[in-house]
Scaffold this active site. Structure first.
Site, PDB file in Angstrom:
ATOM      1  N   ASN A  32     -13.942  14.703 -21.016  1.00  0.00           N
ATOM      2  CA  ASN A  32     -14.496  15.948 -21.558  1.00  0.00           C
ATOM      3  C   ASN A  32     -13.312  16.807 -21.971  1.00  0.00           C
ATOM      4  OD1 ASN A  32     -15.732  18.382 -22.080  1.00  0.00           O
ATOM      5  ND2 ASN A  32     -16.199  18.850 -19.930  1.00  0.00           N
TER       6      ASN A  32
ATOM      7  N   LYS B  77     -13.272  19.544 -23.419  1.00  0.00           N
ATOM      8  CA  LYS B  77     -13.580  20.990 -23.427  1.00  0.00           C
ATOM      9  C   LYS B  77     -13.081  21.599 -24.742  1.00  0.00           C
ATOM     10  CE  LYS B  77     -13.205  20.926 -18.444  1.00  0.00           C
ATOM     11  NZ  LYS B  77     -13.408  21.698 -17.233  1.00  0.00           N
TER      12      LYS B  77
ATOM     13  N   HIS C  31     -23.350  21.090 -18.335  1.00  0.00           N
ATOM     14  CA  HIS C  31     -22.037  21.257 -17.692  1.00  0.00           C
ATOM     15  C   HIS C  31     -22.005  22.625 -17.019  1.00  0.00           C
ATOM     16  CE1 HIS C  31     -17.737  21.748 -17.135  1.00  0.00           C
ATOM     17  NE2 HIS C  31     -17.631  20.449 -17.258  1.00  0.00           N
TER      18      HIS C  31
ATOM     19  N   GLU D 294     -19.870  24.840 -16.898  1.00  0.00           N
ATOM     20  CA  GLU D 294     -19.344  25.940 -17.726  1.00  0.00           C
ATOM     21  C   GLU D 294     -20.416  26.457 -18.687  1.00  0.00           C
ATOM     22  OE1 GLU D 294     -15.838  23.817 -19.019  1.00  0.00           O
ATOM     23  OE2 GLU D 294     -15.093  23.898 -16.964  1.00  0.00           O
TER      24      GLU D 294
ATOM     25  N   GLU E 142     -20.919  17.093 -10.394  1.00  0.00           N
ATOM     26  CA  GLU E 142     -19.672  17.836 -10.524  1.00  0.00           C
ATOM     27  C   GLU E 142     -19.745  19.100  -9.666  1.00  0.00           C
ATOM     28  OE1 GLU E 142     -17.467  16.789 -14.358  1.00  0.00           O
ATOM     29  OE2 GLU E 142     -18.848  18.394 -14.848  1.00  0.00           O
TER      30      GLU E 142
ATOM     31  N   GLY F 194     -11.598  21.730 -12.489  1.00  0.00           N
ATOM     32  CA  GLY F 194     -10.414  22.417 -12.996  1.00  0.00           C
ATOM     33  C   GLY F 194      -9.634  23.161 -11.931  1.00  0.00           C
TER      34      GLY F 194
ATOM     35  N   SER G   2     -11.684  17.452 -10.929  1.00  0.00           N
ATOM     36  CA  SER G   2     -10.279  17.207 -10.620  1.00  0.00           C
ATOM     37  C   SER G   2      -9.977  15.750 -10.287  1.00  0.00           C
ATOM     38  CB  SER G   2      -9.811  18.137  -9.490  1.00  0.00           C
ATOM     39  OG  SER G   2      -9.904  19.494  -9.911  1.00  0.00           O
TER      40      SER G   2
ATOM     41  N   GLY H 251     -12.103  16.070 -16.981  1.00  0.00           N
ATOM     42  CA  GLY H 251     -11.696  17.175 -17.841  1.00  0.00           C
ATOM     43  C   GLY H 251     -10.211  17.109 -18.146  1.00  0.00           C
ATOM     44  N   GLY H 252      -9.438  17.913 -17.435  1.00  0.00           N
ATOM     45  CA  GLY H 252      -8.005  18.063 -17.716  1.00  0.00           C
ATOM     46  C   GLY H 252      -7.263  16.749 -17.893  1.00  0.00           C
TER      47      GLY H 252
HETATM   48  C1  PEP Z   1     -15.165  18.636 -16.277  1.00  0.00           C
HETATM   49  O1  PEP Z   1     -14.909  19.487 -17.104  1.00  0.00           O
HETATM   50  O2  PEP Z   1     -16.235  18.025 -16.375  1.00  0.00           O
HETATM   51  C2  PEP Z   1     -14.196  18.358 -15.217  1.00  0.00           C
HETATM   52  C3  PEP Z   1     -14.553  17.554 -14.250  1.00  0.00           C
HETATM   53  O3  PEP Z   1     -12.968  18.966 -15.309  1.00  0.00           O
HETATM   54  P1  PEP Z   1     -11.649  18.639 -14.428  1.00  0.00           P
HETATM   55  O4  PEP Z   1     -11.510  17.127 -14.411  1.00  0.00           O
HETATM   56  O5  PEP Z   1     -10.529  19.292 -15.180  1.00  0.00           O
HETATM   57  O6  PEP Z   1     -11.875  19.187 -13.082  1.00  0.00           O
END
Ligand code: PEP
Length: 244
Positions: free
Chosen positions: A9, A11, A95, A97, A166, A172, A208, A229-230
């Site tokens: 993802n 983002k 999600h 966010e 999640e 994040g 994460s 994500g990251g």
């Molecule tokens: C996400 O945005 O779905 C996510 C899990 O982000 P991160 O891996 O950065 O925690």
């Protein structure tokens, strides 16, 4: 046997040049592995770029959200039919966010999942509790309420979903659920899916996930992959997670 699916993802990150570098590094570095699937969910304006870069590969692509409406006066929205035209396989819905910053309710998330399915896309329906909810001991109640809304809306199509657990406190933040904490929630979600006739739905964990914790998470019985994500913004890190 269920395989593993790892979805990046991005983002609201990237740009034409950075994406080109990331996509070509993924294409160069990805050697298909039996039972492993990989996908990236990119910002809407870059779907064509992702499609062009990935069309001849086994890397799938998708979007990070989708409108619950088919068409019409919904300024700023993007329909599932439009995503399908751009070759998307997946659309993330719900999600945290989106829930937190854009007011996506359980009802809206469920309607988005229905719209995605109607256009032939696979919704990746996200569920997860906040830290306050975990501390209050209501994690299972929260995620089961969130999943129930989607299951009730999609009915007989439940088996076509992907579900991502999640925990909001792990997204994040660098703080991840332990494999055992994640597995406990996944087991509850699996039981709920089984009651809906969809026991084999891919259940991803997100929050994460990095190359160094992915193996332990993916080894758990009910964790069928990850939503990343990251770490999906770095090709070597992301590919290491997919191979973990
Ligand atoms: C996400 O945005 O779905 C996510 C899990 O982000 P991160 O891996 O950065 O925690």
């Amino acid at each position: 046997m269920r395989g593993k699916l790892v979805v990046g993802n991005w983002k609201m990150n990237g740009g034409l040049a950075a994406n080109a570098a990331l996509l070509s590094a993924l294409v160069a570095g990805w050697e298909p592995l039996p039972g492993r699937q990989i996908a990236v969910c990119v910002p809407f304006p870059y779907l064509a770029q992702a499609g062009a870069a990935l069309a001849a590969t086994t890397i799938a692509w998708g979007a990070q959200d989708v409108s619950e409406h088919e068409s019409g006066a919904f300024t700023g929205e993007v329909s599932a039919g439009m995503l399908a035209e751009f070759g998307c396989r997946y659309a993330i819905v719900g999600h945290s966010e989106r829930r937190q910053f854009y007011g996506d309710t359980d009802v809206v998330v469920a309607a988005k999942a229905v719209a995605a399915l109607a256009a032939g896309l696979t919704p990746i329906a996200c569920v997860g509790e906040t830290l306050a909810e975990r501390d209050a001991g209501v994690t299972t109640a929260v995620v089961s309420r969130q999943l129930d809304a989607v299951l009730a809306a999609v009915g007989a199509n439940a088996a076509k979903l992907v579900v991502a657990y999640e925990p909001v406190w792990a997204i994040g933040t660098g703080r991840t659920a332990s494999p055992e904490e994640a597995q406990a929630v996944h087991a509850a979600l699996r039981a709920q899916l089984a009651r809906a006739g969809a026991a084999d739905v891919a259940l991803l964990y997100g929050g994460s996930v990095k190359a160094d914790n992915a193996k332990a998470l993916l080894a758990m019985a009910d964790i069928d992959g990850g939503l990343i994500g990251g770490a999906s913004l770095k090709a070597t890190e992301f590919l290491a997670i997919v191979r973990a």
